[in-house]
Motif scaffolding. Structure first.
Motif, PDB file in Angstrom:
ATOM      1  N   TYR A 118     -54.789  -1.662 -10.105  1.00 16.33           N
ATOM      2  CA  TYR A 118     -56.032  -1.139 -10.711  1.00 16.33           C
ATOM      3  C   TYR A 118     -56.498  -2.084 -11.827  1.00 16.33           C
ATOM      4  O   TYR A 118     -57.690  -2.295 -12.024  1.00 16.33           O
ATOM      5  CB  TYR A 118     -55.820   0.249 -11.321  1.00 16.33           C
ATOM      6  N   TYR A 158     -42.224  13.413 -16.446  1.00 21.29           N
ATOM      7  CA  TYR A 158     -43.275  14.274 -17.006  1.00 21.29           C
ATOM      8  C   TYR A 158     -43.967  15.100 -15.928  1.00 21.29           C
ATOM      9  O   TYR A 158     -44.435  16.212 -16.201  1.00 21.29           O
ATOM     10  CB  TYR A 158     -44.279  13.486 -17.880  1.00 21.29           C
ATOM     11  N   GLY A 173     -46.853   7.420   5.243  1.00 19.82           N
ATOM     12  CA  GLY A 173     -47.733   6.863   6.261  1.00 19.82           C
ATOM     13  C   GLY A 173     -47.079   6.375   7.538  1.00 19.82           C
ATOM     14  O   GLY A 173     -47.762   5.837   8.406  1.00 19.82           O
ATOM     15  N   LYS A 222     -41.019   5.695   6.973  1.00 18.87           N
ATOM     16  CA  LYS A 222     -41.122   6.115   5.568  1.00 18.87           C
ATOM     17  C   LYS A 222     -40.755   7.592   5.417  1.00 18.87           C
ATOM     18  O   LYS A 222     -40.113   7.988   4.454  1.00 18.87           O
ATOM     19  CB  LYS A 222     -42.539   5.869   5.042  1.00 18.87           C
ATOM     20  N   TYR A 277     -48.708  11.672   7.374  1.00 18.73           N
ATOM     21  CA  TYR A 277     -50.129  12.063   7.268  1.00 18.73           C
ATOM     22  C   TYR A 277     -51.060  11.143   8.033  1.00 18.73           C
ATOM     23  O   TYR A 277     -52.258  11.394   8.086  1.00 18.73           O
ATOM     24  CB  TYR A 277     -50.587  12.298   5.829  1.00 18.73           C
ATOM     25  N   TYR A 303     -52.859  12.306 -10.163  1.00 19.25           N
ATOM     26  CA  TYR A 303     -52.340  11.335 -11.140  1.00 19.25           C
ATOM     27  C   TYR A 303     -52.453   9.885 -10.670  1.00 19.25           C
ATOM     28  O   TYR A 303     -51.862   8.990 -11.269  1.00 19.25           O
ATOM     29  CB  TYR A 303     -50.887  11.700 -11.531  1.00 19.25           C
ATOM     30  N   LEU A 326     -49.123   8.899 -17.879  1.00 17.74           N
ATOM     31  CA  LEU A 326     -47.823   8.746 -18.547  1.00 17.74           C
ATOM     32  C   LEU A 326     -47.983   8.425 -20.029  1.00 17.74           C
ATOM     33  O   LEU A 326     -47.215   8.882 -20.867  1.00 17.74           O
ATOM     34  CB  LEU A 326     -47.038   7.622 -17.842  1.00 17.74           C
ATOM     35  N   ARG A 381     -49.469  -1.325   1.819  1.00 16.45           N
ATOM     36  CA  ARG A 381     -48.564  -0.201   2.105  1.00 16.45           C
ATOM     37  C   ARG A 381     -47.320  -0.661   2.844  1.00 16.45           C
ATOM     38  O   ARG A 381     -46.740   0.081   3.635  1.00 16.45           O
ATOM     39  CB  ARG A 381     -49.308   0.885   2.907  1.00 16.45           C
TER      40      ARG A 381
HETATM   41  N1  LIG Z   1     -50.896   8.883 -13.891  1.00 15.69           N
HETATM   42  C1  LIG Z   1     -49.703   8.374 -14.105  1.00 15.69           C
HETATM   43  O1  LIG Z   1     -49.089   8.649 -15.147  1.00 15.69           O
HETATM   44  C2  LIG Z   1     -49.075   7.472 -13.096  1.00 15.69           C
HETATM   45  C3  LIG Z   1     -47.899   6.793 -13.409  1.00 15.69           C
HETATM   46  C4  LIG Z   1     -47.287   6.022 -12.419  1.00 15.69           C
HETATM   47  C5  LIG Z   1     -47.849   5.918 -11.169  1.00 15.69           C
HETATM   48  N2  LIG Z   1     -49.013   6.564 -10.916  1.00 15.69           N
HETATM   49  C6  LIG Z   1     -49.613   6.511  -9.573  1.00 15.69           C
HETATM   50  O2  LIG Z   1     -48.626   6.872  -8.649  1.00 15.69           O
HETATM   51  C7  LIG Z   1     -48.869   6.218  -7.413  1.00 15.69           C
HETATM   52  C8  LIG Z   1     -47.595   5.580  -6.938  1.00 15.69           C
HETATM   53  O3  LIG Z   1     -47.325   4.431  -7.729  1.00 15.69           O
HETATM   54  P1  LIG Z   1     -46.228   3.377  -7.255  1.00 15.69           P
HETATM   55  O4  LIG Z   1     -46.336   2.225  -8.183  1.00 15.69           O
HETATM   56  O5  LIG Z   1     -44.929   4.077  -7.098  1.00 15.69           O
HETATM   57  O6  LIG Z   1     -46.779   2.907  -5.835  1.00 15.69           O
HETATM   58  P2  LIG Z   1     -46.181   3.242  -4.371  1.00 15.69           P
HETATM   59  O7  LIG Z   1     -46.150   4.723  -4.176  1.00 15.69           O
HETATM   60  O8  LIG Z   1     -44.919   2.490  -4.191  1.00 15.69           O
HETATM   61  O9  LIG Z   1     -47.296   2.617  -3.449  1.00 15.69           O
HETATM   62  C9  LIG Z   1     -48.467   3.330  -3.175  1.00 15.69           C
HETATM   63  C10 LIG Z   1     -48.368   4.094  -1.849  1.00 15.69           C
HETATM   64  O10 LIG Z   1     -49.537   4.901  -1.722  1.00 15.69           O
HETATM   65  C11 LIG Z   1     -49.778   5.134  -0.348  1.00 15.69           C
HETATM   66  N3  LIG Z   1     -51.193   4.943  -0.038  1.00 15.69           N
HETATM   67  C12 LIG Z   1     -51.982   5.880   0.511  1.00 15.69           C
HETATM   68  N4  LIG Z   1     -53.216   5.412   0.677  1.00 15.69           N
HETATM   69  C13 LIG Z   1     -53.216   4.135   0.257  1.00 15.69           C
HETATM   70  C14 LIG Z   1     -54.201   3.110   0.217  1.00 15.69           C
HETATM   71  N5  LIG Z   1     -55.464   3.323   0.639  1.00 15.69           N
HETATM   72  N6  LIG Z   1     -53.846   1.903  -0.272  1.00 15.69           N
HETATM   73  C15 LIG Z   1     -52.598   1.682  -0.707  1.00 15.69           C
HETATM   74  N7  LIG Z   1     -51.618   2.611  -0.698  1.00 15.69           N
HETATM   75  C16 LIG Z   1     -51.920   3.833  -0.208  1.00 15.69           C
HETATM   76  C17 LIG Z   1     -48.877   4.161   0.437  1.00 15.69           C
HETATM   77  O11 LIG Z   1     -47.810   4.925   0.997  1.00 15.69           O
HETATM   78  P3  LIG Z   1     -47.954   5.459   2.529  1.00 15.69           P
HETATM   79  O12 LIG Z   1     -48.008   4.249   3.403  1.00 15.69           O
HETATM   80  O13 LIG Z   1     -46.733   6.280   2.719  1.00 15.69           O
HETATM   81  O14 LIG Z   1     -49.231   6.254   2.564  1.00 15.69           O
HETATM   82  C18 LIG Z   1     -48.353   3.220  -0.613  1.00 15.69           C
HETATM   83  O15 LIG Z   1     -47.076   2.715  -0.289  1.00 15.69           O
HETATM   84  C19 LIG Z   1     -50.044   5.276  -7.650  1.00 15.69           C
HETATM   85  O16 LIG Z   1     -51.237   5.897  -7.225  1.00 15.69           O
HETATM   86  C20 LIG Z   1     -50.046   5.129  -9.153  1.00 15.69           C
HETATM   87  O17 LIG Z   1     -51.296   4.804  -9.656  1.00 15.69           O
HETATM   88  C21 LIG Z   1     -49.630   7.326 -11.856  1.00 15.69           C
END
Ligand SMILES: NC(=O)c1ccc[n+]([C@@H]2O[C@H](COP(=O)([O-])OP(=O)(O)OC[C@H]3O[C@@H](n4cnc5c(N)ncnc54)[C@H](OP(=O)(O)O)[C@@H]3O)[C@@H](O)[C@H]2O)c1
Length: 327
Positions: A46, A129, A175, A179, A194, A240, A268, A317
């Motif tokens: 991002y 959290y 996906g 997985k 999904y 999130y 976070l 992914r």
């Molecule tokens: N708000 C917060 O505090 C916070 C903190 C940490 C992380 N996050 C969020 O948590 C999520 C996971 O973070 P992570 O670093 O552990 O990443 P990750 O889950 O290892 O990678 C993202 C996963 O999202 C899925 N996905 C679904 N649609 C997608 C698309 N259009 N493009 C890419 N990926 C897609 C994929 O899994 P599938 O192939 O299984 O669909 C991909 O492997 C992210 O959205 C991140 O921004 C938020």
């Protein structure tokens, strides 16, 4: 001179450039850390694309582990030579050495190596959290169903195990069948591919038509509406992340129509606002990992200079679990 990965402008992985930087002495409240491993997170994408805008040029990276080289005035909880790890604002973790605020840096327990430390801080503190503090009205009890998207990812695999340790029935989506099998092995009670299955129908089937008390949705645009369909009345939608793009503007009336739903959009960094809260959350995470209830899977390792490939893999992914960058 120490090396770092910077972007001069927002864009694709090709914007990630290896540069030399000068790193000075830590000022008041700061610490200088030599990194042994850096974490890779979706938030880095991002920030690279400009969905989350920072001042340019920008050194990316929010998570790392290493050794303290020097501490600035007023820093009481750290000392040179100490092994440490962090998940922190501002970005800047993709580098060999950096100066940063000491507030978010904690001592890394002896039993946790640097790569594991770098792979678990941002993702593990996020799960802490989410599951402990971002709960529906009335809380979560043993046996409750929760829906967790992207369950085979970095955050996802930690959540599968943490939820199992709490006695929750985590329904994980992912996906591919591979997985899904991984998420199941790591603690998901139920899994849904999904890309092949209608996850709303499957959630209804698994919960006997009632729906779940809470959805943890990091996919955003593509799943938002269907995630709402999975909630029971008074359920909580935790949006999130935006791996597929940001959630479009919503009408609050939708929440009334679907049964007085609650929505939160947490980050976070609100939870890491003080040193005390950071330490308390880290202690909980270290306890979960130290006791073996949560294992940190590092499924991808890259040299720091190969960071563009790491971003391509995460965006496409192709990854599971955590990824680390090695300076
Ligand atoms: N708000 C917060 O505090 C916070 C903190 C940490 C992380 N996050 C969020 O948590 C999520 C996971 O973070 P992570 O670093 O552990 O990443 P990750 O889950 O290892 O990678 C993202 C996963 O999202 C899925 N996905 C679904 N649609 C997608 C698309 N259009 N493009 C890419 N990926 C897609 C994929 O899994 P599938 O192939 O299984 O669909 C991909 O492997 C992210 O959205 C991140 O921004 C938020």
């Amino acid at each position: 001179m120490p090396k770092a990965i910077q972007i001069q402008q927002f864009g694709g992985p090709e914007q990630l450039q290896l540069v030399e930087v000068s790193v000075g002495e830590p000022g008041p409240g700061e610490v200088r850390i030599r990194h042994y491993a850096c974490g890779l997170n979706f938030i880095d994408i991002y920030q690279r694309t400009g969905l989350y805008q920072g001042a340019l040029p920008l050194t990316l990276g929010m998570e790392a582990a290493g050794v303290v080289e020097a501490v600035g005035e007023g820093v009481m909880h750290l000392r040179p030579g100490q092994r440490v790890a962090y998940a922190s604002q501002p970005p800047g973790a993709y580098c060999e050495v950096r100066v940063m605020p000491a507030r978010c840096v904690v001592e890394l327990p002896d039993g946790i190596d640097f790569e594991t430390g770098a792979a678990m801080m941002l993702k593990g503190l996020t799960v802490q959290y989410l599951l402990r503090k971002t709960q529906p009205q009335g809380g979560l009890q043993e046996g409750d169903h929760v829906l967790f998207h992207a369950a085979a990812g970095g955050v996802g695999l930690i959540a599968c195990q943490w939820a199992r340790a709490m006695g929750l029935q985590l329904i994980g989506t992912a996906g591919s069948d591979e997985k899904c099998a991984l998420a199941r092995e790591m603690g998901a009670a139920h899994v849904i591919n999904y890309n092949k299955e209608d996850f709303v129908a499957r959630v209804k089937e698994i919960t006997g038509g009632r729906g779940v008390k809470v959805v943890y949705d990091s996919i955003g645009k593509e799943t938002w509406e269907r995630s709402l369909e999975c909630l029971r009345p008074l359920g909580l939608m935790v949006s999130y992340g935006n791996a597929s793009g940001p959630v479009p503007p919503i009408s609050l009336a939708t929440l009334a129509a679907k049964g007085s739903l609650y929505v939160t959009r947490p980050t976070l960094f609100t939870h890491l606002a003080t040193r005390e809260s950071t330490q308390a959350m880290a202690d909980d995470l270290f306890d979960m990992v130290g006791s073996g209830r949560v294992k940190i899977r590092i499924d991808q390792r890259y040299r720091l200079a190969e960071v563009a490939q790491a971003h391509r893999d995460l965006e496409a992914r192709k990854t599971t679990g955590s990824s680390v960058l090695l300076p």
